[in-house]
Design a protein around this motif. Structure first.
Motif, PDB file in Angstrom:
ATOM      1  N   PRO A   3       0.830  -1.214   0.000  1.00 10.54           N
ATOM      2  CA  PRO A   3       0.000   0.000   0.000  1.00 10.54           C
ATOM      3  C   PRO A   3       0.866   1.267   0.000  1.00 10.54           C
ATOM      4  N   VAL A   4       0.483   2.234  -0.801  1.00  6.95           N
ATOM      5  CA  VAL A   4       1.223   3.493  -0.938  1.00  6.95           C
ATOM      6  C   VAL A   4       1.433   4.170   0.413  1.00  6.95           C
ATOM      7  N   GLU A   5       0.396   4.227   1.219  1.00  7.36           N
ATOM      8  CA  GLU A   5       0.487   4.923   2.500  1.00  7.36           C
ATOM      9  C   GLU A   5       1.481   4.253   3.448  1.00  7.36           C
ATOM     10  N   VAL A   6       1.579   2.926   3.386  1.00  7.25           N
ATOM     11  CA  VAL A   6       2.511   2.196   4.249  1.00  7.25           C
ATOM     12  C   VAL A   6       3.951   2.480   3.831  1.00  7.25           C
ATOM     13  N   VAL A   7       4.216   2.398   2.528  1.00  5.12           N
ATOM     14  CA  VAL A   7       5.561   2.685   2.022  1.00  5.12           C
ATOM     15  C   VAL A   7       5.931   4.129   2.359  1.00  5.12           C
ATOM     16  N   SER A   8       5.013   5.045   2.099  1.00  3.71           N
ATOM     17  CA  SER A   8       5.245   6.460   2.351  1.00  3.71           C
ATOM     18  C   SER A   8       5.571   6.715   3.824  1.00  3.71           C
ATOM     19  N   VAL A  24      17.216   7.966  -3.597  1.00  5.29           N
ATOM     20  CA  VAL A  24      17.293   7.383  -4.932  1.00  5.29           C
ATOM     21  C   VAL A  24      16.481   6.089  -4.895  1.00  5.29           C
ATOM     22  N   THR A  25      15.564   5.933  -5.847  1.00  3.48           N
ATOM     23  CA  THR A  25      14.732   4.732  -5.882  1.00  3.48           C
ATOM     24  C   THR A  25      14.377   4.369  -7.325  1.00  3.48           C
ATOM     25  N   PHE A  26      13.548   3.358  -7.476  1.00  6.31           N
ATOM     26  CA  PHE A  26      13.089   2.906  -8.782  1.00  6.31           C
ATOM     27  C   PHE A  26      12.172   3.946  -9.429  1.00  6.31           C
ATOM     28  N   ASP A  27      12.077   3.917 -10.760  1.00  8.69           N
ATOM     29  CA  ASP A  27      11.068   4.737 -11.431  1.00  8.69           C
ATOM     30  C   ASP A  27       9.745   3.968 -11.428  1.00  8.69           C
ATOM     31  N   GLN A  28       8.733   4.502 -12.118  1.00 13.75           N
ATOM     32  CA  GLN A  28       7.405   3.877 -12.109  1.00 13.75           C
ATOM     33  C   GLN A  28       7.403   2.474 -12.701  1.00 13.75           C
ATOM     34  N   GLY A  29       8.439   2.128 -13.478  1.00 13.09           N
ATOM     35  CA  GLY A  29       8.544   0.783 -14.042  1.00 13.09           C
ATOM     36  C   GLY A  29       9.127  -0.222 -13.069  1.00 13.09           C
ATOM     37  N   GLY A  30       9.637   0.274 -11.940  1.00 11.03           N
ATOM     38  CA  GLY A  30      10.184  -0.619 -10.928  1.00 11.03           C
ATOM     39  C   GLY A  30      11.449  -1.333 -11.361  1.00 11.03           C
ATOM     40  N   HIS A  37       8.693  -3.329  -6.306  1.00 10.23           N
ATOM     41  CA  HIS A  37       9.540  -2.238  -6.779  1.00 10.23           C
ATOM     42  C   HIS A  37       8.666  -1.073  -7.259  1.00 10.23           C
ATOM     43  N   VAL A  38       7.603  -1.395  -7.966  1.00  8.51           N
ATOM     44  CA  VAL A  38       6.668  -0.366  -8.429  1.00  8.51           C
ATOM     45  C   VAL A  38       6.014   0.318  -7.228  1.00  8.51           C
ATOM     46  N   SER A  39       5.603  -0.467  -6.237  1.00  9.55           N
ATOM     47  CA  SER A  39       5.006   0.092  -5.016  1.00  9.55           C
ATOM     48  C   SER A  39       5.982   0.992  -4.282  1.00  9.55           C
ATOM     49  N   THR A  40       7.248   0.594  -4.270  1.00 13.08           N
ATOM     50  CA  THR A  40       8.274   1.412  -3.630  1.00 13.08           C
ATOM     51  C   THR A  40       8.375   2.760  -4.317  1.00 13.08           C
ATOM     52  N   GLY A  43       5.264   4.847  -3.550  1.00 15.95           N
ATOM     53  CA  GLY A  43       5.263   5.237  -2.134  1.00 15.95           C
ATOM     54  C   GLY A  43       6.280   6.313  -1.823  1.00 15.95           C
ATOM     55  N   VAL A  44       7.474   6.210  -2.417  1.00 13.03           N
ATOM     56  CA  VAL A  44       8.511   7.219  -2.185  1.00 13.03           C
ATOM     57  C   VAL A  44       8.096   8.548  -2.810  1.00 13.03           C
ATOM     58  N   CYS A  45       7.521   8.509  -4.001  1.00  6.77           N
ATOM     59  CA  CYS A  45       7.023   9.739  -4.639  1.00  6.77           C
ATOM     60  C   CYS A  45       5.928  10.381  -3.780  1.00  6.77           C
ATOM     61  N   HIS A  46       5.062   9.554  -3.232  1.00  2.00           N
ATOM     62  CA  HIS A  46       4.007  10.060  -2.339  1.00  2.00           C
ATOM     63  C   HIS A  46       4.629  10.695  -1.090  1.00  2.00           C
ATOM     64  N   ALA A  47       5.640  10.050  -0.540  1.00  2.00           N
ATOM     65  CA  ALA A  47       6.307  10.578   0.662  1.00  2.00           C
ATOM     66  C   ALA A  47       6.928  11.937   0.375  1.00  2.00           C
TER      67      ALA A  47
END
Length: 99
Positions: A3-8, A24-30, A37-40, A43-47
């Protein structure tokens, strides 16, 4: 996937505790397309968005760079994959003006 909120929440906690200003993290393609990886990435973008919205508050703001997902042939070229390509930069900032 996570879940986005959990990762964030985990990212924001990590960034705040350690006073980190660059992530530094994955792009939307994970990178590999793996759901976690996609969720990460999401979630990081949301954070980062949450941190930017709280600028001046208690949340530590950070710059975000995303690793570019490459096509399958480029992924497995080994050292040859380091040669310049026409795919553009291998790292891009998601929201350079957020903070």
């Amino acid at each position: 996937s996570w879940p986005v909120e959990v990762v964030s929440a985990h990212v924001l906690d990590f960034v705040q505790r350690r006073k980190i200003d660059i992530v530094v993290t994955f792009d939307q393609g994970g990178v590999s397309g793996h759901p976690n990886h996609v969720s990460t990435s999401i979630g990081v973008c949301h954070a980062q968005g949450v941190a930017a919205a709280d600028a001046g508050g208690k949340t530590t703001c950070f710059r975000l760079f995303l690793l570019q997902t490459l096509g399958l042939p480029l992924k497995y070229l080994g050292p040859l994959g380091l040669l310049p390509t026409t795919t553009g930069p291998c790292c891009s900032c998601w929201n350079p003006l957020a903070c």
